[in-house]
Design a protein around this motif. Structure first.
Motif, mmCIF file in Angstrom:
data_model
loop_
_atom_site.group_PDB
_atom_site.id
_atom_site.type_symbol
_atom_site.label_atom_id
_atom_site.label_comp_id
_atom_site.label_asym_id
_atom_site.label_seq_id
_atom_site.Cartn_x
_atom_site.Cartn_y
_atom_site.Cartn_z
ATOM 1 N N GLY A 97 0.804 -1.212 0.000
ATOM 2 C CA GLY A 97 0.000 0.000 0.000
ATOM 3 C C GLY A 97 0.840 1.266 0.000
ATOM 4 O O GLY A 97 1.971 1.289 -0.463
ATOM 5 N N PHE A 98 0.240 2.326 0.543
ATOM 6 C CA PHE A 98 0.916 3.621 0.665
ATOM 7 C C PHE A 98 1.256 3.834 2.132
ATOM 8 O O PHE A 98 0.371 3.987 2.963
ATOM 9 C CB PHE A 98 -0.008 4.762 0.230
ATOM 10 N N ASN A 99 2.506 3.834 2.444
ATOM 11 C CA ASN A 99 2.928 4.221 3.783
ATOM 12 C C ASN A 99 4.404 4.553 3.741
ATOM 13 O O ASN A 99 5.119 4.168 2.830
ATOM 14 C CB ASN A 99 2.605 3.130 4.830
ATOM 15 N N GLU A 100 4.838 5.299 4.720
ATOM 16 C CA GLU A 100 6.223 5.776 4.763
ATOM 17 C C GLU A 100 7.224 4.644 4.942
ATOM 18 O O GLU A 100 8.332 4.685 4.442
ATOM 19 C CB GLU A 100 6.382 6.779 5.917
ATOM 20 N N GLU A 101 6.822 3.597 5.672
ATOM 21 C CA GLU A 101 7.769 2.555 6.058
ATOM 22 C C GLU A 101 8.185 1.649 4.897
ATOM 23 O O GLU A 101 9.358 1.516 4.592
ATOM 24 C CB GLU A 101 7.164 1.710 7.173
ATOM 25 N N ASN A 102 7.220 0.995 4.243
ATOM 26 C CA ASN A 102 7.584 0.024 3.207
ATOM 27 C C ASN A 102 6.662 0.067 1.994
ATOM 28 O O ASN A 102 6.747 -0.788 1.132
ATOM 29 C CB ASN A 102 7.627 -1.394 3.782
ATOM 30 N N GLY A 103 5.794 1.045 1.929
ATOM 31 C CA GLY A 103 4.828 1.134 0.828
ATOM 32 C C GLY A 103 5.375 1.834 -0.403
ATOM 33 O O GLY A 103 6.575 2.097 -0.526
ATOM 34 N N ILE A 104 4.475 2.143 -1.313
ATOM 35 C CA ILE A 104 4.842 2.842 -2.544
ATOM 36 C C ILE A 104 5.407 4.210 -2.151
ATOM 37 O O ILE A 104 4.751 4.961 -1.424
ATOM 38 C CB ILE A 104 3.614 3.018 -3.463
ATOM 39 N N PRO A 105 6.625 4.536 -2.578
ATOM 40 C CA PRO A 105 7.226 5.826 -2.188
ATOM 41 C C PRO A 105 6.368 7.004 -2.652
ATOM 42 O O PRO A 105 5.974 7.074 -3.822
ATOM 43 C CB PRO A 105 8.582 5.815 -2.905
ATOM 44 N N LEU A 106 6.082 7.894 -1.732
ATOM 45 C CA LEU A 106 5.232 9.037 -2.054
ATOM 46 C C LEU A 106 5.861 9.930 -3.117
ATOM 47 O O LEU A 106 5.142 10.515 -3.929
ATOM 48 C CB LEU A 106 4.910 9.830 -0.794
ATOM 49 N N ASP A 107 7.195 10.017 -3.156
ATOM 50 C CA ASP A 107 7.832 10.829 -4.194
ATOM 51 C C ASP A 107 7.640 10.209 -5.579
ATOM 52 O O ASP A 107 7.617 10.916 -6.581
ATOM 53 C CB ASP A 107 9.308 11.102 -3.893
ATOM 54 N N TRP A 108 7.454 8.895 -5.650
ATOM 55 C CA TRP A 108 7.123 8.254 -6.927
ATOM 56 C C TRP A 108 5.685 8.585 -7.317
ATOM 57 O O TRP A 108 5.398 8.851 -8.479
ATOM 58 C CB TRP A 108 7.296 6.741 -6.836
ATOM 59 N N VAL A 109 4.790 8.558 -6.359
ATOM 60 C CA VAL A 109 3.368 8.822 -6.622
ATOM 61 C C VAL A 109 3.180 10.260 -7.097
ATOM 62 O O VAL A 109 2.381 10.518 -8.004
ATOM 63 C CB VAL A 109 2.515 8.549 -5.360
ATOM 64 N N LYS A 110 3.924 11.187 -6.523
ATOM 65 C CA LYS A 110 3.793 12.600 -6.886
ATOM 66 C C LYS A 110 4.161 12.865 -8.345
ATOM 67 O O LYS A 110 3.775 13.883 -8.906
ATOM 68 C CB LYS A 110 4.653 13.465 -5.967
ATOM 69 N N GLN A 111 4.880 11.937 -8.974
ATOM 70 C CA GLN A 111 5.305 12.114 -10.366
ATOM 71 C C GLN A 111 4.288 11.564 -11.372
ATOM 72 O O GLN A 111 4.477 11.700 -12.570
ATOM 73 C CB GLN A 111 6.660 11.456 -10.575
ATOM 74 N N ILE A 112 3.202 10.965 -10.884
ATOM 75 C CA ILE A 112 2.176 10.421 -11.775
ATOM 76 C C ILE A 112 1.409 11.581 -12.408
ATOM 77 O O ILE A 112 0.957 12.493 -11.712
ATOM 78 C CB ILE A 112 1.210 9.496 -10.997
ATOM 79 N N ALA A 113 1.240 11.537 -13.728
ATOM 80 C CA ALA A 113 0.619 12.637 -14.462
ATOM 81 C C ALA A 113 -0.858 12.836 -14.098
ATOM 82 O O ALA A 113 -1.302 13.961 -13.927
ATOM 83 C CB ALA A 113 0.762 12.411 -15.961
ATOM 84 N N ASN A 114 -1.629 11.771 -13.975
ATOM 85 C CA ASN A 114 -3.056 11.888 -13.678
ATOM 86 C C ASN A 114 -3.409 10.887 -12.571
ATOM 87 O O ASN A 114 -4.025 9.856 -12.834
ATOM 88 C CB ASN A 114 -3.868 11.623 -14.949
ATOM 89 N N PRO A 115 -3.033 11.185 -11.335
ATOM 90 C CA PRO A 115 -3.204 10.210 -10.255
ATOM 91 C C PRO A 115 -4.654 9.815 -9.994
ATOM 92 O O PRO A 115 -4.935 8.667 -9.679
ATOM 93 C CB PRO A 115 -2.580 10.890 -9.042
ATOM 94 N N GLU A 116 -5.584 10.751 -10.150
ATOM 95 C CA GLU A 116 -6.991 10.432 -9.891
ATOM 96 C C GLU A 116 -7.484 9.329 -10.827
ATOM 97 O O GLU A 116 -8.161 8.403 -10.402
ATOM 98 C CB GLU A 116 -7.884 11.681 -10.033
ATOM 99 N N LEU A 117 -7.132 9.424 -12.103
ATOM 100 C CA LEU A 117 -7.522 8.404 -13.071
ATOM 101 C C LEU A 117 -6.894 7.064 -12.703
ATOM 102 O O LEU A 117 -7.570 6.032 -12.721
ATOM 103 C CB LEU A 117 -7.093 8.811 -14.481
#
Length: 136
Positions: A97-117
């Motif tokens: 999932g999404f979490n600071e410890e071992n999840g999907i890195p938030l800095d990677w998610v921030k680079q997604i062009a259309n995250p809502e979609l």
């Protein structure tokens, strides 16, 4: 067979995320984790053949402890890296999932062009996996 296993694996981690226990799949995945983790990484074929891609992805998932570590290991193994890392990343994303410890890195998610979609599509995919399992 590989596609059915992949869906079963996704279902297992979705169930875990939702607090449901699936003892049959837990036993099978535990056995698979033990077998796959014991393989020498250099003996895993680096082709686009579906069985090899699934094996590479599961090896990386089962021998690491975070989303980032699993996906990067899959890419660094070489071969059909985009396919293998996509398979691994999908399962690892559900598992961690999404979490600071071992999840999907938030800095990677921030680079997604259309995250809502992407999030809407991910939710639809998870619902479809659940419905596929319920229907079988």
């Amino acid at each position: 067979v590989c596609c059915k296993y992949y869906v079963m694996l996704l279902q297992f981690y979705i169930d875990m995320m939702r607090g449901k226990e699936n003892v049959r799949n837990l036993k099978m995945i535990s056995q698979d984790r033990e077998i796959i983790s014991s393989i020498n990484e250099n003996e895993i074929p680096r082709t686009g053949f579906v069985y090899h891609s699934l094996l590479s992805a599961m090896y990386c998932l089962f021998t690491t402890s975070s989303y980032k570590e699993a996906v990067l290991k899959c890419v660094n193994m070489g071969g059909d890296t985009d396919t293998n890392a996509a398979i691994c990343g999908a399962v690892a994303g559900i598992k961690y999932g999404f979490n600071e410890e071992n999840g999907i890195p938030l800095d990677w998610v921030k680079q997604i062009a259309n995250p809502e979609l992407l999030f809407d599509l991910s939710d639809s995919f998870a619902d479809a996996v659940v419905q596929t399992q319920i229907g079988n």
